[in-house]
Design a protein around this motif. Sequence first.
Motif, PDB file in Angstrom:
ATOM      1  N   GLY A   1      12.418 -13.837   2.519  1.00 23.83           N
ATOM      2  CA  GLY A   1      11.412 -13.371   1.573  1.00 23.83           C
ATOM      3  C   GLY A   1      10.997 -11.938   1.772  1.00 23.83           C
ATOM      4  N   SER A   2      10.978 -11.461   3.003  1.00 25.81           N
ATOM      5  CA  SER A   2      10.519 -10.102   3.261  1.00 25.81           C
ATOM      6  C   SER A   2      11.401  -9.066   2.593  1.00 25.81           C
ATOM      7  CB  SER A   2      10.459  -9.839   4.768  1.00 25.81           C
ATOM      8  OG  SER A   2      11.746  -9.975   5.347  1.00 25.81           O
ATOM      9  N   GLU A   3      12.623  -9.474   2.206  1.00 29.65           N
ATOM     10  CA  GLU A   3      13.511  -8.532   1.532  1.00 29.65           C
ATOM     11  C   GLU A   3      13.140  -8.366   0.060  1.00 29.65           C
ATOM     12  OE1 GLU A   3      15.715  -6.742   3.180  1.00 29.65           O
ATOM     13  OE2 GLU A   3      15.046  -7.770   4.997  1.00 29.65           O
ATOM     14  N   LEU A   4      12.420  -9.341  -0.505  1.00 22.21           N
ATOM     15  CA  LEU A   4      12.027  -9.231  -1.902  1.00 22.21           C
ATOM     16  C   LEU A   4      10.888  -8.235  -2.044  1.00 22.21           C
ATOM     17  CD1 LEU A   4      12.084 -12.897  -3.246  1.00 22.21           C
ATOM     18  CD2 LEU A   4      13.714 -11.074  -3.682  1.00 22.21           C
ATOM     19  N   ARG A   5      10.976  -7.416  -3.056  1.00 21.49           N
ATOM     20  CA  ARG A   5       9.913  -6.448  -3.304  1.00 21.49           C
ATOM     21  C   ARG A   5       9.838  -6.205  -4.801  1.00 21.49           C
ATOM     22  NH1 ARG A   5      11.070  -1.527   0.043  1.00 21.49           N
ATOM     23  NH2 ARG A   5      12.017  -3.048   1.450  1.00 21.49           N
ATOM     24  N   GLY A   6       8.776  -5.569  -5.224  1.00 15.48           N
ATOM     25  CA  GLY A   6       8.616  -5.235  -6.630  1.00 15.48           C
ATOM     26  C   GLY A   6       7.255  -5.673  -7.140  1.00 15.48           C
ATOM     27  N   ARG A   7       7.102  -5.626  -8.442  1.00 17.92           N
ATOM     28  CA  ARG A   7       5.853  -5.948  -9.116  1.00 17.92           C
ATOM     29  C   ARG A   7       6.014  -7.251  -9.880  1.00 17.92           C
ATOM     30  NH1 ARG A   7       3.791  -2.504 -14.315  1.00 17.92           N
ATOM     31  NH2 ARG A   7       1.616  -3.202 -14.422  1.00 17.92           N
ATOM     32  N   LEU A   8       5.019  -8.140  -9.760  1.00 16.25           N
ATOM     33  CA  LEU A   8       5.053  -9.415 -10.471  1.00 16.25           C
ATOM     34  C   LEU A   8       3.711  -9.606 -11.165  1.00 16.25           C
ATOM     35  CD1 LEU A   8       6.423 -12.055 -11.242  1.00 16.25           C
ATOM     36  CD2 LEU A   8       5.610 -13.042  -9.086  1.00 16.25           C
TER      37      LEU A   8
ATOM     38  N   PHE B   1       2.078 -17.459  -1.089  1.00 16.05           N
ATOM     39  CA  PHE B   1       3.173 -16.666  -1.643  1.00 16.05           C
ATOM     40  C   PHE B   1       3.052 -15.207  -1.202  1.00 16.05           C
ATOM     41  CE2 PHE B   1       4.761 -13.873  -5.020  1.00 16.05           C
ATOM     42  CZ  PHE B   1       6.066 -14.325  -5.160  1.00 16.05           C
ATOM     43  N   ARG B   2       1.847 -14.665  -1.234  1.00 16.24           N
ATOM     44  CA  ARG B   2       1.651 -13.264  -0.840  1.00 16.24           C
ATOM     45  C   ARG B   2       1.944 -13.067   0.643  1.00 16.24           C
ATOM     46  NH1 ARG B   2      -3.004 -11.057  -0.950  1.00 16.24           N
ATOM     47  NH2 ARG B   2      -2.227  -8.968  -1.424  1.00 16.24           N
ATOM     48  N   GLN B   3       1.667 -14.082   1.441  1.00 19.48           N
ATOM     49  CA  GLN B   3       1.982 -13.981   2.871  1.00 19.48           C
ATOM     50  C   GLN B   3       3.491 -14.031   3.103  1.00 19.48           C
ATOM     51  OE1 GLN B   3      -0.301 -17.190   4.566  1.00 19.48           O
ATOM     52  NE2 GLN B   3      -2.215 -16.028   4.594  1.00 19.48           N
ATOM     53  N   LEU B   4       4.193 -14.848   2.312  1.00 14.90           N
ATOM     54  CA  LEU B   4       5.639 -14.962   2.466  1.00 14.90           C
ATOM     55  C   LEU B   4       6.363 -13.729   1.926  1.00 14.90           C
ATOM     56  CD1 LEU B   4       6.249 -18.675   1.446  1.00 14.90           C
ATOM     57  CD2 LEU B   4       6.561 -17.700   3.723  1.00 14.90           C
ATOM     58  N   TYR B   5       5.807 -13.127   0.889  1.00 15.61           N
ATOM     59  CA  TYR B   5       6.461 -11.998   0.221  1.00 15.61           C
ATOM     60  C   TYR B   5       5.497 -10.809   0.149  1.00 15.61           C
ATOM     61  CZ  TYR B   5       9.534 -15.809  -1.256  1.00 15.61           C
ATOM     62  OH  TYR B   5      10.369 -16.894  -1.272  1.00 15.61           O
ATOM     63  N   PRO B   6       5.205 -10.218   1.284  1.00 17.21           N
ATOM     64  CA  PRO B   6       4.188  -9.145   1.311  1.00 17.21           C
ATOM     65  C   PRO B   6       4.602  -7.901   0.534  1.00 17.21           C
ATOM     66  CG  PRO B   6       5.339  -9.294   3.415  1.00 17.21           C
ATOM     67  CD  PRO B   6       5.766 -10.482   2.624  1.00 17.21           C
ATOM     68  N   ARG B   7       5.890  -7.746   0.240  1.00 12.63           N
ATOM     69  CA  ARG B   7       6.327  -6.551  -0.472  1.00 12.63           C
ATOM     70  C   ARG B   7       6.347  -6.740  -1.989  1.00 12.63           C
ATOM     71  NH1 ARG B   7      11.314  -4.281   3.341  1.00 12.63           N
ATOM     72  NH2 ARG B   7      10.141  -4.264   5.298  1.00 12.63           N
ATOM     73  N   ILE B   8       5.955  -7.922  -2.454  1.00 15.20           N
ATOM     74  CA  ILE B   8       5.807  -8.140  -3.887  1.00 15.20           C
ATOM     75  C   ILE B   8       4.358  -7.856  -4.269  1.00 15.20           C
ATOM     76  CG2 ILE B   8       5.851  -9.843  -5.749  1.00 15.20           C
ATOM     77  CD1 ILE B   8       8.144 -11.226  -4.383  1.00 15.20           C
ATOM     78  N   ASP B   9       4.170  -6.940  -5.200  1.00 16.11           N
ATOM     79  CA  ASP B   9       2.839  -6.577  -5.680  1.00 16.11           C
ATOM     80  C   ASP B   9       2.450  -7.554  -6.787  1.00 16.11           C
ATOM     81  OD1 ASP B   9       0.494  -5.367  -6.313  1.00 16.11           O
ATOM     82  OD2 ASP B   9       1.386  -3.615  -7.286  1.00 16.11           O
ATOM     83  N   LEU B  10       1.616  -8.548  -6.437  1.00 14.36           N
ATOM     84  CA  LEU B  10       1.237  -9.601  -7.376  1.00 14.36           C
ATOM     85  C   LEU B  10      -0.021  -9.198  -8.136  1.00 14.36           C
ATOM     86  CD1 LEU B  10       1.758 -12.518  -8.397  1.00 14.36           C
ATOM     87  CD2 LEU B  10       0.249 -13.302  -6.557  1.00 14.36           C
ATOM     88  N   GLU B  11       0.084  -9.191  -9.467  1.00 21.92           N
ATOM     89  CA  GLU B  11      -1.053  -8.882 -10.344  1.00 21.92           C
ATOM     90  C   GLU B  11      -1.378 -10.133 -11.156  1.00 21.92           C
ATOM     91  OE1 GLU B  11      -0.069  -5.530 -12.738  1.00 21.92           O
ATOM     92  OE2 GLU B  11       0.443  -4.254 -11.015  1.00 21.92           O
TER      93      GLU B  11
END
Length: 290
Positions: free
Chosen positions: A85-92, A112-122
């Motif tokens: 998951g840490s490899e996933l990044r971007g805006r959601l 989810f935010r803890q698993l994918y910290p590089r995804i900017d969740l809005e």
Amino acid sequence: MYDPDQLRTFLAVAQSLSFTQAAERLGIRQPTVSQHVRKLEAAVGRPLFLRDTRTVTLTADGDAMAGFARTILAAHEEAAGYFTGSELRGRLRFGVTDDLALTPLPRILRDFRQLYPRIDLELTVAQSPNLLRRVESGHLDLAYVKHSVGTGYEPNGRLVRRDPLVWAGIAGTRIAPDGPVPLVAYQAPSLSRSLGVQTLEQAGRSCRITCIVRGVNGVLAAVRAGLGIAIFARTLMPADLVEPPPSAGLPELPAIDLVLITNPRAAKEPAEALTAAILGSNAPLKPDAA
């Protein structure tokens, strides 16, 4: 050890109570669905479904397995997220109806935010019609909404579960069987409002809108004040409200689908990751105390 693919197939059947719909949702053939269920039943040594030519229902063991399957798949997704998951990044950009926002969904989003910290969740909270318009216009990547049963959300929709609508009010709310139904309703457009009014009209009953609200907190305040009854998905009905007795003469409401709608132009990986997290944690989302 239980095969994750078999568990996902089992949950798809358990949620839709249809082998055909499960096959369509998963993108596999119906014989494969049947095979997965048979293998899982062989693994546990007990029948999980009662089925005949017309209906499919969960056995008591099947109901228990549904809870275990969600837990196992959630752990599977968590493990996968830890290593990949840490490899996933971007805006959601994610939208959700306000009554679903009062359930454990925020916990799912926190995990989810803890698993994918590089995804900017809005996060956007609104009513289903507004969220659907925002997906169509490209302002949202993924939305968790209520939808009429059956059609209209393919090919970009994923069924999370089907839930019957129910009338709900505080204990002792008086509803004359031959009088207008006092109804607390969302501001139009609202799926539950339109289905409720349509159901009453088909049954020859009239209604009186006693309060028009913008969000679920307004619905709860008005209903708890005794201004009337409201319409909830059964698994989203707060514990302090009750369904009116049969003497009220209210017609049975239809079911709705709880659906994840994906913007086909959105980045695929972040949206798929959150979809998997919600489907993997699809225990009944009972509302938190409000």
